[in-house]
Design a protein around this motif. Structure first.
Motif, PDB file in Angstrom:
ATOM      1  N   LEU A  10       0.834  -1.206   0.000  1.00 31.83           N
ATOM      2  CA  LEU A  10       0.000   0.000   0.000  1.00 31.83           C
ATOM      3  C   LEU A  10       0.871   1.259   0.000  1.00 31.83           C
ATOM      4  O   LEU A  10       0.538   2.253  -0.649  1.00 31.83           O
ATOM      5  N   GLY A  14       0.747   3.300  -3.132  1.00 28.18           N
ATOM      6  CA  GLY A  14       0.031   4.511  -2.732  1.00 28.18           C
ATOM      7  C   GLY A  14       0.840   5.773  -2.996  1.00 28.18           C
ATOM      8  O   GLY A  14       0.351   6.715  -3.625  1.00 28.18           O
ATOM      9  N   THR A  18      -0.041   8.289  -6.006  1.00 37.29           N
ATOM     10  CA  THR A  18      -0.383   9.694  -5.715  1.00 37.29           C
ATOM     11  C   THR A  18       0.497  10.628  -6.534  1.00 37.29           C
ATOM     12  O   THR A  18       0.007  11.573  -7.171  1.00 37.29           O
ATOM     13  N   PHE A  19       1.813  10.362  -6.538  1.00 36.33           N
ATOM     14  CA  PHE A  19       2.721  11.194  -7.337  1.00 36.33           C
ATOM     15  C   PHE A  19       2.356  11.113  -8.819  1.00 36.33           C
ATOM     16  O   PHE A  19       2.304  12.136  -9.511  1.00 36.33           O
ATOM     17  N   THR A  21      -0.509  10.322 -10.272  1.00 31.34           N
ATOM     18  CA  THR A  21      -1.785  10.969 -10.586  1.00 31.34           C
ATOM     19  C   THR A  21      -1.618  12.489 -10.639  1.00 31.34           C
ATOM     20  O   THR A  21      -2.081  13.154 -11.570  1.00 31.34           O
ATOM     21  N   LEU A  22      -0.931  13.036  -9.634  1.00 29.60           N
ATOM     22  CA  LEU A  22      -0.780  14.491  -9.601  1.00 29.60           C
ATOM     23  C   LEU A  22       0.147  14.989 -10.711  1.00 29.60           C
ATOM     24  O   LEU A  22      -0.052  16.085 -11.255  1.00 29.60           O
ATOM     25  N   MET A  25      -1.914  15.070 -13.791  1.00 25.86           N
ATOM     26  CA  MET A  25      -2.798  16.238 -13.724  1.00 25.86           C
ATOM     27  C   MET A  25      -2.034  17.519 -14.070  1.00 25.86           C
ATOM     28  O   MET A  25      -2.535  18.373 -14.798  1.00 25.86           O
ATOM     29  N   VAL A  28      -1.495  17.774 -17.794  1.00 25.49           N
ATOM     30  CA  VAL A  28      -2.716  18.130 -18.530  1.00 25.49           C
ATOM     31  C   VAL A  28      -3.056  19.608 -18.306  1.00 25.49           C
ATOM     32  O   VAL A  28      -3.500  20.297 -19.234  1.00 25.49           O
ATOM     33  N   LEU A  32      -3.507  22.400 -21.100  1.00 23.33           N
ATOM     34  CA  LEU A  32      -4.677  23.287 -21.182  1.00 23.33           C
ATOM     35  C   LEU A  32      -4.231  24.747 -21.315  1.00 23.33           C
ATOM     36  O   LEU A  32      -4.819  25.525 -22.079  1.00 23.33           O
TER      37      LEU A  32
ATOM     38  N   ALA B 115       1.643  16.044  -3.375  1.00 17.77           N
ATOM     39  CA  ALA B 115       1.852  14.592  -3.254  1.00 17.77           C
ATOM     40  C   ALA B 115       2.847  14.299  -2.134  1.00 17.77           C
ATOM     41  O   ALA B 115       2.645  13.404  -1.308  1.00 17.77           O
ATOM     42  N   PHE B 214     -10.305  23.016 -15.532  1.00 14.49           N
ATOM     43  CA  PHE B 214      -9.486  22.363 -14.509  1.00 14.49           C
ATOM     44  C   PHE B 214     -10.273  21.361 -13.650  1.00 14.49           C
ATOM     45  O   PHE B 214      -9.861  20.198 -13.523  1.00 14.49           O
ATOM     46  N   VAL B 217     -11.069  18.233 -15.679  1.00 13.69           N
ATOM     47  CA  VAL B 217      -9.875  17.431 -15.964  1.00 13.69           C
ATOM     48  C   VAL B 217      -9.458  16.628 -14.721  1.00 13.69           C
ATOM     49  O   VAL B 217      -9.186  15.426 -14.795  1.00 13.69           O
ATOM     50  N   VAL B 218      -9.437  17.302 -13.585  1.00 15.69           N
ATOM     51  CA  VAL B 218      -9.032  16.626 -12.346  1.00 15.69           C
ATOM     52  C   VAL B 218     -10.013  15.495 -12.017  1.00 15.69           C
ATOM     53  O   VAL B 218      -9.610  14.388 -11.627  1.00 15.69           O
ATOM     54  N   ILE B 221      -9.399  12.561 -14.656  1.00 12.66           N
ATOM     55  CA  ILE B 221      -8.133  11.840 -14.444  1.00 12.66           C
ATOM     56  C   ILE B 221      -8.177  11.080 -13.117  1.00 12.66           C
ATOM     57  O   ILE B 221      -7.863   9.891 -13.046  1.00 12.66           O
ATOM     58  N   GLY B 222      -8.583  11.775 -12.062  1.00 13.70           N
ATOM     59  CA  GLY B 222      -8.653  11.127 -10.748  1.00 13.70           C
ATOM     60  C   GLY B 222      -9.637   9.970 -10.747  1.00 13.70           C
ATOM     61  O   GLY B 222      -9.374   8.909 -10.178  1.00 13.70           O
ATOM     62  N   ILE B 225      -8.102   6.943 -12.625  1.00 14.49           N
ATOM     63  CA  ILE B 225      -6.992   6.267 -11.934  1.00 14.49           C
ATOM     64  C   ILE B 225      -7.453   5.664 -10.613  1.00 14.49           C
ATOM     65  O   ILE B 225      -7.055   4.553 -10.254  1.00 14.49           O
ATOM     66  N   LEU B 233     -13.209  13.357  -4.776  1.00 12.86           N
ATOM     67  CA  LEU B 233     -12.670  14.256  -5.798  1.00 12.86           C
ATOM     68  C   LEU B 233     -13.801  14.952  -6.559  1.00 12.86           C
ATOM     69  O   LEU B 233     -13.732  16.149  -6.855  1.00 12.86           O
ATOM     70  N   ILE B 363      -5.846  18.821  -3.068  1.00 11.34           N
ATOM     71  CA  ILE B 363      -6.099  17.804  -4.092  1.00 11.34           C
ATOM     72  C   ILE B 363      -5.297  16.544  -3.755  1.00 11.34           C
ATOM     73  O   ILE B 363      -5.801  15.427  -3.855  1.00 11.34           O
ATOM     74  N   GLY B 364      -4.056  16.744  -3.302  1.00 11.76           N
ATOM     75  CA  GLY B 364      -3.195  15.602  -2.986  1.00 11.76           C
ATOM     76  C   GLY B 364      -3.781  14.714  -1.903  1.00 11.76           C
ATOM     77  O   GLY B 364      -3.730  13.486  -2.006  1.00 11.76           O
ATOM     78  N   VAL B 367      -6.549  12.762  -3.444  1.00 18.08           N
ATOM     79  CA  VAL B 367      -6.019  11.764  -4.381  1.00 18.08           C
ATOM     80  C   VAL B 367      -5.344  10.622  -3.614  1.00 18.08           C
ATOM     81  O   VAL B 367      -5.519   9.439  -3.952  1.00 18.08           O
ATOM     82  N   ALA B 368      -4.587  10.960  -2.555  1.00 19.63           N
ATOM     83  CA  ALA B 368      -3.921   9.903  -1.779  1.00 19.63           C
ATOM     84  C   ALA B 368      -4.944   8.947  -1.176  1.00 19.63           C
ATOM     85  O   ALA B 368      -4.772   7.716  -1.233  1.00 19.63           O
ATOM     86  N   VAL B 371      -6.431   6.925  -4.049  1.00 18.65           N
ATOM     87  CA  VAL B 371      -5.497   5.891  -4.509  1.00 18.65           C
ATOM     88  C   VAL B 371      -5.468   4.740  -3.504  1.00 18.65           C
ATOM     89  O   VAL B 371      -5.529   3.557  -3.873  1.00 18.65           O
ATOM     90  N   MET B 372      -5.427   5.106  -2.222  1.00 17.43           N
ATOM     91  CA  MET B 372      -5.386   4.081  -1.185  1.00 17.43           C
ATOM     92  C   MET B 372      -6.630   3.165  -1.263  1.00 17.43           C
ATOM     93  O   MET B 372      -6.519   1.940  -1.218  1.00 17.43           O
TER      94      MET B 372
END
Lengths: 49, 382
Positions: A10, A14, A18-19, A21-22, A25, A28, A32, B115, B214, B217-218, B221-222, B225, B233, B363-364, B367-368, B371-372
């Motif tokens: 994990l 994890g 996280t890294f 995904t960000l 983003m 992208v 934009l 992140a 924005f 898009v977030v 993508i989020g 994934i 999100l 956002i991080g 997202v964390a 993801v978890m």
């Protein structure tokens, strides 16, 4: 699966996820910004009449 | 007749008798409720949350009121919005409506600070496992490190509802303590030379179209994934999309005012209601508070450490202090960076850069957690 395997999995997936995904983003958003640049007129401060 | 009066009087004294004979833990919790209310009212520590939480804690620890039994007022609130995760998600709509992601959009790479600021979550997970917590409880505890109350509540209510009270109180308490927890770590991890680095001013470069796209898009993508975290999100980005669209001002205002306020009241009361003495006063509660503290310290260490790495990679153009803002405590963490930057260089204004990292942390954190949850789903744990 023992709990250490669980925890390490994990943690690695994890943190990496996280890294990743960000980072995707951020790429992208950069894209934009290139596709829809700020117009000079919008960026300049409004002049008083 | 006299017997009836005596019986009636017995009914009036049963609460006091129960508290005196069986209510030791409840008495302790009444003292904790008083402490929470004092912190909120007198010290101004997260009053919007600590006042309803403290009052909910007070109510549920007065014996024989049945408030948390089926049909009770607090049980109804809990079932209506906490057990099904509705309240934290509605709060996220409000947070999205309130947040200006502009500083982040000016420099999207700063998202990576968001992140780095979540690494504490995953390190704390290992610590919680080492202390013997079952896997899903360890996950819920670790998410305190997101420094994000609604996310912690969302995960705990789904996967460790028995720990919801201590996790929620710990999450909000430590969010409020960010200005005290972070500065010593920031100082210990950086050199004098690094702390005085001035960063270039941010130039306005984001078009309204980019700001509007924005949140979409977030979300996409989020959601692709980490689909298990899409409710988190999606709701924060819904609020932001409404804000940026400018066409639903009434909904935006309602989200950041009326809805957020009502839900905050209900959520606080329902969390306080989980703090019944016999259930709350356990060694695990202390362990959760300790782990939560460690999680936020580790977030700061990882954030500033990442800042140092970026500082080195950019030839000293980035002040590593902004790494401390890569957590979700918005805008406290950004303010801490600004204050610390000014402390070491009176002309060094890091606020906009820190605000970018801080919104990246918002956002991080989501997202964390997303993801978890998605990894847990992939592992067949949920």
């Amino acid at each position: 699966m023992d709990k250490w395997t669980f925890g390490l999995t994990l943690m690695i997936v994890g943190v990496g996820g996280t890294f990743l995904t960000l980072w995707v983003m951020s790429l992208v958003i950069d894209l934009l910004k290139k596709i829809f640049p700020l117009q000079e007129a919008a960026a300049a401060p409004e002049k008083k009449a | 007749m006299i017997d009836s009066i005596v019986t009636g009087l017995t009914g009036l004294t049963s609460g006091v008798v129960h508290l005196a004979t069986h209510g030791g833990p409840n008495v302790v919790m009444l003292a904790i409720a008083a402490a929470l209310l004092t912190l909120g009212v007198k010290k101004g520590v997260e009053p919007l949350l600590l006042v309803p939480i403290g009052f909910g804690c007070l109510l549920v620890n007065l014996p024989l009121s049945d408030l948390m039994d089926q049909g009770g007022f607090l049980r109804t609130l809990y079932d209506a919005g906490v057990a099904n995760e509705l309240f934290p998600l509605l709060i996220f709509v409000g947070i999205g409506a309130m947040t200006d992601f502009g500083p982040l959009l000016e420099n999207p790479k700063i998202l990576l600070f968001g992140a780095a600021g979540q690494v504490g979550i995953f390190l704390t997970l290992m610590l919680a496992l080492a202390l013997g917590f079952p896997e899903l409880e360890a996950v819920a505890i670790a998410v305190i490190g997101a420094c994000d109350g609604p996310t912690a509540i969302y995960v705990a209510s789904q996967y460790a509802p028995q720990l919801l009270g201590p996790i929620s109180v710990a999450a909000y308490s430590y969010m409020a303590l960010v200005p005290i927890i972070q500065p010593p770590i920031m100082k210990a991890m950086t050199t004098e030379k690094e702390r005085v680095i001035k960063m270039a001013a941010i130039k306005r470069s984001v078009s309204p179209t980019t700001r509007l796209l924005f949140p979409i898009v977030v979300t996409v993508i989020g959601g692709l994934i980490a689909p298990k975290g899409l409710p988190l999100l999606g709701t924060i980005m819904l609020g932001n999309f409404m804000r940026e669209s400018g066409v639903v001002a009434r909904l935006t205002k309602a989200s950041e005012n009326e809805i957020a306020n009502i839900v905050t009241l209900f959520l606080g009361l329902a969390i306080g209601a989980t703090m019944e003495g016999h259930a709350f006063l356990k060694p695990t509660t202390l362990a959760i508070f300790g782990l939560g503290f460690i999680a936020i310290c580790l977030d700061t260490v990882a954030g500033v450490g990442f800042g140092k790495l970026v500082c080195w990679a950019t030839g000293g153009k980035v002040n590593p202090l902004i790494g401390a803002a890569g957590i979700s405590a918005y805008p406290m963490a950004a303010r801490v960076v600004q204050v610390q930057g000014l402390r070491y260089n009176k002309k060094n204004h890091l606020l906009m850069h820190a605000a970018g990292a801080n919104t990246g942390g918002q956002i991080g954190s989501v997202v964390a957690a997303a993801v978890m949850l998605s990894v847990l789903k992939g592992m067949g744990m949920i």
